[in-house]
Every structure is written in structure tokens, then in C-alpha cells.
Design an enzyme around this catalytic site. Structure first.
Site, PDB file in Angstrom:
ATOM      1  N   HIS A  92      12.171  43.109  21.286  1.00 13.15           N
ATOM      2  CA  HIS A  92      13.021  43.327  22.406  1.00 13.15           C
ATOM      3  C   HIS A  92      13.776  41.894  22.872  1.00 13.15           C
ATOM      4  CE1 HIS A  92      11.472  46.852  23.825  1.00 13.15           C
ATOM      5  NE2 HIS A  92      10.417  46.664  23.153  1.00 13.15           N
ATOM      6  N   ASN A 165      10.068  52.072  28.214  1.00 18.60           N
ATOM      7  CA  ASN A 165      11.274  52.376  27.190  1.00 18.60           C
ATOM      8  C   ASN A 165      12.010  53.541  27.708  1.00 18.60           C
ATOM      9  OD1 ASN A 165      10.742  50.315  25.235  1.00 18.60           O
ATOM     10  ND2 ASN A 165       9.567  51.702  23.839  1.00 18.60           N
TER      11      ASN A 165
HETATM   12 FE1  HDE Z   1       5.923  45.909  23.602  1.00 15.14          FE
HETATM   13  N1  HDE Z   1       6.011  43.811  23.362  1.00 15.14           N
HETATM   14  N2  HDE Z   1       4.491  46.131  22.556  1.00 15.14           N
HETATM   15  N3  HDE Z   1       6.146  47.926  23.986  1.00 15.14           N
HETATM   16  N4  HDE Z   1       7.584  45.666  24.881  1.00 15.14           N
HETATM   17  C1  HDE Z   1       6.951  43.109  23.915  1.00 15.14           C
HETATM   18  O1  HDE Z   1       6.406  41.052  24.818  1.00 15.14           O
HETATM   19  C2  HDE Z   1       3.564  45.231  22.002  1.00 15.14           C
HETATM   20  C3  HDE Z   1       5.312  48.837  23.440  1.00 15.14           C
HETATM   21  C4  HDE Z   1       8.257  46.764  25.608  1.00 15.14           C
HETATM   22  O2  HDE Z   1      12.186  42.547  28.463  1.00 15.14           O
HETATM   23  C5  HDE Z   1       6.222  41.759  23.386  1.00 15.14           C
HETATM   24  O3  HDE Z   1       7.237  39.590  26.286  1.00 15.14           O
HETATM   25  C6  HDE Z   1       2.462  45.805  21.321  1.00 15.14           C
HETATM   26  C7  HDE Z   1       5.549  50.305  23.941  1.00 15.14           C
HETATM   27  C8  HDE Z   1       9.314  46.233  26.225  1.00 15.14           C
HETATM   28  O4  HDE Z   1      10.769  40.753  28.027  1.00 15.14           O
HETATM   29  C9  HDE Z   1       5.030  41.946  22.773  1.00 15.14           C
HETATM   30  C10 HDE Z   1       2.860  47.159  21.529  1.00 15.14           C
HETATM   31  C11 HDE Z   1       6.365  49.849  24.911  1.00 15.14           C
HETATM   32  C12 HDE Z   1       9.231  44.801  25.971  1.00 15.14           C
HETATM   33  C13 HDE Z   1       4.895  43.337  22.911  1.00 15.14           C
HETATM   34  C14 HDE Z   1       3.871  47.524  22.068  1.00 15.14           C
HETATM   35  C15 HDE Z   1       6.867  48.743  24.719  1.00 15.14           C
HETATM   36  C16 HDE Z   1       8.102  44.709  25.024  1.00 15.14           C
HETATM   37  C17 HDE Z   1       7.468  40.469  23.040  1.00 15.14           C
HETATM   38  C18 HDE Z   1       1.687  48.311  20.805  1.00 15.14           C
HETATM   39  C19 HDE Z   1       7.146  50.884  25.870  1.00 15.14           C
HETATM   40  C20 HDE Z   1      10.366  43.721  26.558  1.00 15.14           C
HETATM   41  C21 HDE Z   1       8.066  39.770  24.023  1.00 15.14           C
HETATM   42  C22 HDE Z   1       0.564  48.244  21.179  1.00 15.14           C
HETATM   43  C23 HDE Z   1       6.157  51.410  26.612  1.00 15.14           C
HETATM   44  C24 HDE Z   1       9.845  43.279  27.626  1.00 15.14           C
HETATM   45  C25 HDE Z   1       7.076  40.088  25.171  1.00 15.14           C
HETATM   46  C26 HDE Z   1      10.921  42.310  28.069  1.00 15.14           C
HETATM   47  C27 HDE Z   1       7.748  43.470  24.621  1.00 15.14           C
HETATM   48  C28 HDE Z   1       3.809  43.840  22.332  1.00 15.14           C
HETATM   49  C29 HDE Z   1       4.488  48.745  22.205  1.00 15.14           C
HETATM   50  C30 HDE Z   1       7.829  47.981  25.692  1.00 15.14           C
HETATM   51  C31 HDE Z   1       4.950  41.163  21.450  1.00 15.14           C
HETATM   52  C32 HDE Z   1       1.297  44.853  20.659  1.00 15.14           C
HETATM   53  C33 HDE Z   1       4.783  51.470  23.690  1.00 15.14           C
HETATM   54  C34 HDE Z   1      10.256  46.849  26.983  1.00 15.14           C
HETATM   55  O5  HDE Z   1       3.985  41.490  23.497  1.00 15.14           O
END
Ligand code: HDE
Length: 704
Positions: A92, A165
Site C-alpha cells: 500500500h 479494502n
Molecule cells: Fe494490511 N498491511 N496486512 N491488509 N493493509 C499494511 O501497514 C498486513 C490486510 C491494508 O493506507 C501495512 O502501515 C498483514 C487485509 C491497508 O497506510 C502492514 C496482513 C486488509 C493498508 C500490513 C494484511 C489490509 C495496509 C503496511 C495479513 C484489508 C494501507 C504499511 C494478516 C482488510 C494503510 C502499514 C495505509 C497496510 C500488514 C492483510 C488493508 C505491513 C500482516 C486483509 C488498506 O502492516
């Protein structure tokens, strides 16, 4: 002697011919020099507050001599510059962020104590960040990709982050697979490409070995991942959360955002061309909409259900690869979000904002979804490396707007200056140090947990194909064809034949006809073997709410119309179309061979909003082509003009033409159909411009 003479001359030259030699030069580069030159300006200083006399030249031993290490002004400036970048988000990274507000319109008092969900009419500030997932911060806005939909609510009871999302399900069921998933989609490690694309071997290799991804695969191969505008996407909290009421009872909840402008997507070929025409397409679209006062708005809705109701569902709602069709649990609209203020500074706000699904407020709680549980750890951890300090919550974009305080101390970049002797609790030495709030403070839902500890995937998570099938069968025939064609496109980029075959094998469980279409598109010589399904495929009722076409609104609000003109065009016709389209809510842009404009038939000049070569029709939802005979002749020699109409036609857009415009269509070998209209019949054009001409599609491309 000679040397001295040369150096002193060159020193003089520097002063005479250099750039603007005053503190205005930075602002002057911004193009407002005429206004700025006469104004009063604050002194340009170092970070220590020392005023600079010269921001153009470093300190050197003599005019041709070496630069001196003592130049603290140069060193400070370069050092700061060297450290301007912070690690971009691992996922992201590319995003558009906007401020706005949330207004609650219906109370959920029966279900929760959270103030934000119970105080009808209360306005809560929000910062919303809409992102792509796979690409780096500098990647294009419009790859085929999921869009992140992250909202930070600055509530009176603390920050609540709903980090979702634009697709209601996810690829995997357990957080432990996330690094593998992301490694597979990112640039392949040996070659460093492709950037921001799923169409490559490692991604499909991983997916073909991960049957739980199949539902999400249907979504990402649909046009949901190529949205027309960030103002036209839905948002989903994805996981089930819990609401807790005053009696301590909890109810499951899923959160939804629904765009007021309806859903709209692009056509794949159009998307590819938009990437080249405007890599910042979505960011610019949002920026321009906010600037024009066309503030995007979303309804906020919830699906509420009890444990008993959850037990009756034909799938496990704690599995993030499943959704709850709104036909089964209806959406209840409880509020709206309006985005109305562009950030002052992209880095300070959009880049430094730190979302975390663990940021919830009293009255809301987590479910046991194992994907959510993993996320609760990851986000805080990633911010520590990205923002570099445990004090990132003090950055203005992250700080709560309600009072907050505790006894955490120190750390890099501590901005607060706590007073007094006490930094622990309980204590008897301070009368006003922060204390617990037993009644109103955060409480977790009192849930009984039983069972054996272990690394066990629940049996109820085993059905990987039923909802994928339901999604596919819920689409219109056009959308089904796009899914099949997207699969053919992506798998055709995969070099390993066994990966292509393995994917088609999975498709056989989803829908045999889909598998056949893709197999034919890939020219496989025989139907591949379908892997054993871990659970039988269920026949679920179709859910029309899963379509995009069904959710596209019959409106020009938020859309854009391009009018192609040239010297000699009829000003009266242009004006009529422009007025009608503007009244219908569209943004209208004039496109001409020269940006200065064209000299119309009546001798007046009409300035252009875009030059033809840089403003292709992919940037519009519908186009009009108003040309004199002479103009048509000139443009028939311009490939950009031919592409303008060919692409508009190929991308299923309504096209209004006068006689000259029709000539250009003939040159481009475009026949007439119901979507090609007489420019004089503006009402028919406006009506057609609100839709895509789906019936045309078969005549312009072979779909799988
Ligand atoms: Fe994320 N995800 N994600 N994700 N995600 C990040 O956090 C992560 C997942 C989502 O505009 C990171 O700050 C893991 C689902 C958005 O700053 C990180 C897993 C959904 C954004 C991270 C998921 C998301 C992130 C990278 C599996 C939809 C952007 C930078 C368990 C519900 C937020 C940060 C923004 C960002 C980890 C799965 C949505 C690495 C470990 C499912 C919208 O922490």
C-alpha cells in the site's frame, strides 16, 4: 596573476547571470513570482534560526577553489535532503489521502456503547487513504490491483482506524501466509520486475498452490481492480468485528462503504493506456474533484448478526476469504463520509499517517478471524520501522483529537515535555497523573475460549470454491467475459505451462465453462486435471449486489466529457454540448491540436484544456468530436486524433459527432452504432454518455 583575474571575472558572471538571487527564488519556481516579488517575506534561515544571506552559492576558498567544510549552511541543507525519504510501506505504498468528516445518521445504541456509532448528527473528522497494494510509492495509479480503503476516525473516545479494502474478501485465511503472498506478487527478486503487476510467474505459482485464494482471484480478475475513480469504489472492513453494548452483550458486525457516485470501472485496454497517459490518474481525479468542490461521499453501512445467525450461515464468517451476501444479512446504512479537504502536505499527512486495525474504541472489539488477529500485530510493528520512533502517534496526522496521556516516556523524537517526578502508576506522589477509567475505559468482549492449542486450520474454512462460483455466476455476461479475459491475459504472461494448467484446474471447480474459456484462450491442448477439493462445492444463490454494472449509476455526476475541436469548429455546437454536459454534472474539457486553442468558425479563439497528443480519450467517459471539413482533413493525418476516436469507440464510450467529426470516424474506419450520435441531438448524447455501450463490445475485441 592570471588565475586571480579569471576567478574574479567568473565570480562577477555568477552574480549577473545566475538564477533569481534572492529569497524569492523558491517561490518564484512555483510560478507566482509576480505576486510574491513585492510582498514581505520571512527570512530564510537555517534550522537553528540563523538568517541566510545567500541561498545560491556554497562557501568556497576562492571563486574557483574547493568548497569549505566549514559551510554549515550547505552541510545542514544537504544532510537534511539526504534523509528526506523514509522507508515506504511494504504494501500500500502508493496512495491518495484526503481529509473529511463522518456523520452518524442512525444510532446503534442497542448494539454498542461507542460514541461514534451512537451520537446521531455528530461530525467526526476523518483522514482517508486510498491505495494500491503491490506497487512502490512512485508506481502508477491504475495497475490491476486491490485498492486499500483506510479511514482514521478521530473520535472523542480515541482514534478508530477502519483499515479495509475495496474488495470484501482476501487471498488468505491465516496471517502467517501474508509475507509469502506479498513476496509472490512483488517484483521477482532476481530481476527486479514487474512493478505493480500480478501478471507474472511467481504470483500465479503461489496462487495456484493456494486454493483458499480462489474467491479473491475472481474479484481481482473482475473490473473491481481497475476502477474508473477512487470516488467510485466501495470499501469493506473485510473481517467480522464485534460491537459491545452497555449490558456487555456482543454482536458481530461487518463494515461497508458505498460510494454515492455508484461503481464504475475502466476497460482493461483503457487502463493500460491510462497508465501511460496519466500515471497519477486517480490522484489527479481526486485532487481536481476536491478543488472543484465536488466532494466525494460514501454511505457507511453495517451488517449485524448474532453468533446464532452466524452458525446458520453455509460458511464460516471468521474466514476472510468469505463474504456475507447482503441478500442474506441486509446492509443497514448508519452514516456518511464526505472527503472535502486536500492535505496541506503530502509527506506530512498521506505518507506519515499510520493506520492500525488494533486502533479501536470502547464499544468495538475484534473477532477471532486469524487474519485480523495477525494484522493486530503487524501495523504497529511496521510503523516502528517506517516512522522510526515509538512516538509516531505524536505526529499531527496520527495524534488523537481528544485528550490523551499516559506514563509512557522518552524515545526518539519525543515532542512532549511531561513535568513532575512520577512516571509510573499506581503512585501516591502525584495528584493529577493519569488513572484508569473502569467504567468508560476499553473492555474486551467477555468470550469463553475452549479447545486445544495447536497450528490447526478450522474445518469450517475448507470450502474454497463455493463463493468463487457464486461470485462468477452473479456477474452479467459482460463481466464474466472480462473475468475470463483477464485470466487469459494474466496467465499468458506466465512462462511456466504447469502453472497455467494448475490455475485452469482450479477454475474447473468454480465453473466448467469459465475453465473452458480460459483453456481455449491459452490454447491448452487438453483440459487440465482439477485438484481434489477439500470440501464439496455448494450451490449458493447468486448475489446481484456483487456486480459492478448493476451498481453503475445512470448519471454524469463525477464523470468527464472531452470535446475534440480544431480550427474552424462550430462554436455554437461546442457550447450546446458543453452546457448540457455541465448541467448534467460532468466536467468538460476541450481538446485541441494546440493548447492555446483553436480559431472557431466565427473567428473567435477557444482555449483548450488539453493538447491532443497529451489528452487522449481514455481520460474521458464520453467524447464529442466537432470539426469543420478542413479540421477533419487536418486531423485525419494525426494519429493522436485517429487514436482519440478509435479508443473512445473501442472503450465503449458514447461519441457525439457533427459532419466533420463523422469524417474523422470514417478515416478511423469506425462504423455507426447506437452509441455514435449526432452532436445536434445533445439530449440523446447525454443519455448515452451515462453508460458504457456494452452491446458494442463483441464488435471491437475478442473476449475469452
Ligand atoms: Fe494490511 N498491511 N496486512 N491488509 N493493509 C499494511 O501497514 C498486513 C490486510 C491494508 O493506507 C501495512 O502501515 C498483514 C487485509 C491497508 O497506510 C502492514 C496482513 C486488509 C493498508 C500490513 C494484511 C489490509 C495496509 C503496511 C495479513 C484489508 C494501507 C504499511 C494478516 C482488510 C494503510 C502499514 C495505509 C497496510 C500488514 C492483510 C488493508 C505491513 C500482516 C486483509 C488498506 O502492516
Amino acid at each position: 596573476m592570471n588565475k586571480k583575474k579569471t576567478t574574479s571575472n567568473s565570480g562577477k558572471r555568477r552574480q549577473e547571470k545566475g538564477p533569481v538571487h534572492n529569497a524569492d527564488s523558491q517561490q518564484a519556481a512555483g510560478g507566482e513570482m509576480h505576486q510574491i516579488a513585492g510582498g514581505e517575506h520571512p527570512a530564510l534561515t537555517t534550522n537553528q534560526g540563523v538568517a541566510l544571506s545567500d541561498n545560491q552559492n556554497s562557501l568556497s576558498a576562492n571563486p574557483h577553489g574547493p568548497t569549505l567544510l566549514e559551510d554549515f549552511i550547505l552541510r545542514e541543507k544537504i544532510t537534511h535532503f539526504d534523509h528526506e525519504r523514509i522507508p515506504e510501506r511494504i504494501v500500500h505504498a502508493r496512495a491518495t489521502g484526503v481529509h473529511g468528516f463522518f456523520e452518524l445518521t442512525a444510532s446503534l445504541k442497542q448494539y454498542t456503547t461507542a460514541r461514534i456509532l451512537t451520537q446521531v448528527g455528530e461530525m467526526t473528522p476523518v483522514f482517508t487513504r486510498l491505495s494500491t497494494v503491490a506497487g512502490g510509492a512512485g508506481s502508477v495509479d491504475t495497475p490491476r490491483d486491490v485498492r486499500g480503503f483506510a479511514v482514521k476516525f478521530y473520535t472523542k473516545e480515541g482514534n478508530w482506524d477502519l483499515v479495509g479494502n475495496n474488495i470484501p474478501v482476501f487471498f488468505i485465511q491465516d496471517a502467517i501466509k501474508f509475507p509469502d503472498l506479498i513476496h509472490s506478487v512483488k517484483m521477482e527478486p532476481d530481476r527486479g520486475f514487474p512493478q505493480s503487476a500480478t501478471a507474472h510467474d511467481t504470483f500465479w505459482d503461489f496462487i495456484s498452490l493456494t486454493p483458499e485464494s480462489m474467491h479473491m482471484v475472481m474479484w481481482i480478475m473482475s473490473d473491481r481492480t481497475i476502477p474508473r475513480s477512487l470516488r467510485m469504489i466501495e470499501g469493506f472492513g473485510v473481517h467480522s468485528f464485534r460491537l459491545i453494548n452497555a449490558a456487555g452483550e456482543s454482536t458481530f458486525v461487518k463494515f461497508h462503504w458505498r460510494p454515492k457516485l455508484g461503481l464504475q470501472s475502466t476497460i482493461w485496454d483503457e487502463t493500460v493506456k491510462i497508465c501511460g497517459a496519466d500515471p497519477d490518474y486517480h490522484r489527479r481525479d481526486m485532487f481536481e474533484a476536491i478543488k472543484a468542490g465536488n466532494f466525494p461521499e460514501w454511505e457507511f453501512a453495517v451488517q449485524l448478526f448474532t453468533q446464532k445467525e452466524a452458525d446458520r450461515l453455509p460458511f464460516d464468517h471468521l474466514d476472510a476469504t468469505k463474504l456475507i451476501p447482503e441478500e442474506l444479512v441486509p446492509l443497514k446504512v448508519i452514516g456518511r463520509m464526505v472527503l472535502d479537504r486536500w492535505p496541506n502536505n503530502f509527506f506530512a499527512e498521506t505518507e506519515q499517517v499510520a493506520y492500525c486495525p488494533a486502533n479501536i474504541v470502547p464499544g468495538i472489539d475484534f473477532s477471532n478471524d486469524p487474519l485480523l488477529q495477525g494484522r493486530l500485530f503487524s501495523y504497529l510493528d511496521t510503523q516502528l520501522s517506517r516512522l522510526g520512533s515509538p512516538n509516531f502517534h505524536q505526529i499531527p496526522i496520527n495524534a488523537p483529537k481528544c485528550p490523551f496521556g499516559n506514563l509512557q516516556r522518552d524515545g526518539h523524537m519525543q515532542m512532549a515535555q511531561p513535568t513532575g517526578r512520577v512516571a509510573y502508576e499506581p503512585n501516591s506522589l502525584s495528584e493529577n497523573s493519569p488513572r484508569e477509567t473502569p467504567a468508560k475505559g476499553f473492555h474486551s468482549a467477555a468470550i469463553t475460549e475452549t479447545g486445544n492449542k495447536g497450528r490447526i486450520r478450522a474445518e469450517s474454512f475448507a470450502d474454497h470454491y463455493s463463493q468463487a462460483r457464486q461470485f462468477y455466476l452473479s456477474q452479467t455476461s459482460y463481466e464474466q467475459a472480462h473475468i475470463a479475459s483477464a485470466l487469459v491475459f494474466e496467465l499468458s504472461k506466465v512462462e511456466h505451462v504447469h502453472v497455467r494448467e494448475a490455475m485452469v484446474g482450479h477454475l474447473r471447480h468454480i465453473e466448467e465453462d469459465l475453465a473452458k474459456r480460459v483453456a481455449e484462450g491459452l490454447a491448452l491442448d487438453k483440459m487440465p486435471y482439477a485438484p481434489t477439493a477439500a470440501a464439496p462445492v455448494q450451490e449458493l444463490d447468486p448475489s446481484p449486489a456483487l456486480q459492478i454494472i448493476g451498481k453503475m449509476k445512470d448519471t454524469l455526476m463525477g464523470r468527464a466529457i472531452g470535446i475534440l475541436i480544431a480550427d474552424g469548429s462550430d462554436g455554437a455546437v461546442i457550447k450546446k454540448i458543453k452546457t448540457a454536459a455541465t448541467q448534467a454534472g460532468a466536467t468538460v474539457k476541450i481538446v485541441a491540436p494546440k493548447v492555446g486553442g483553436a480559431i472557431l468558425a466565427d473567428g473567435s479563439t477557444l482555449a483548450a484544456d488539453g493538447q491532443l497528443a497529451g489528452t487522449p480519450s481514455v481520460l474521458f467517459d464520453a467524447v464529442a468530436v466537432i470539426l469543420s471539413d478542413e479540421g477533419a482533413k487536418t486531423l485525419s493525418m494525426e494519429s493522436a486524433a485517429i487514436d482519440f476516436v478509435r479508443d473512445a469507440f473501442g472503450h465503449l464510450k458514447a461519441i457525439a459527432v457533427d459532419k466533420g467529426g463523422e469524417e474523422l470516424l470514417k478515416t478511423a474506419n469506425i462504423g455507426k452504432d447506437a452509441g455514435v450520435l449526432d452532436a445536434l441531438d445533445k439530449n440523446a448524447f447525454i443519455a448515452a454518455a451515462k453508460k458504457r455501450q456494452w452491446d458494442r463490445e463483441k464488435s471491437v475485441r475478442t473476449l475469452a
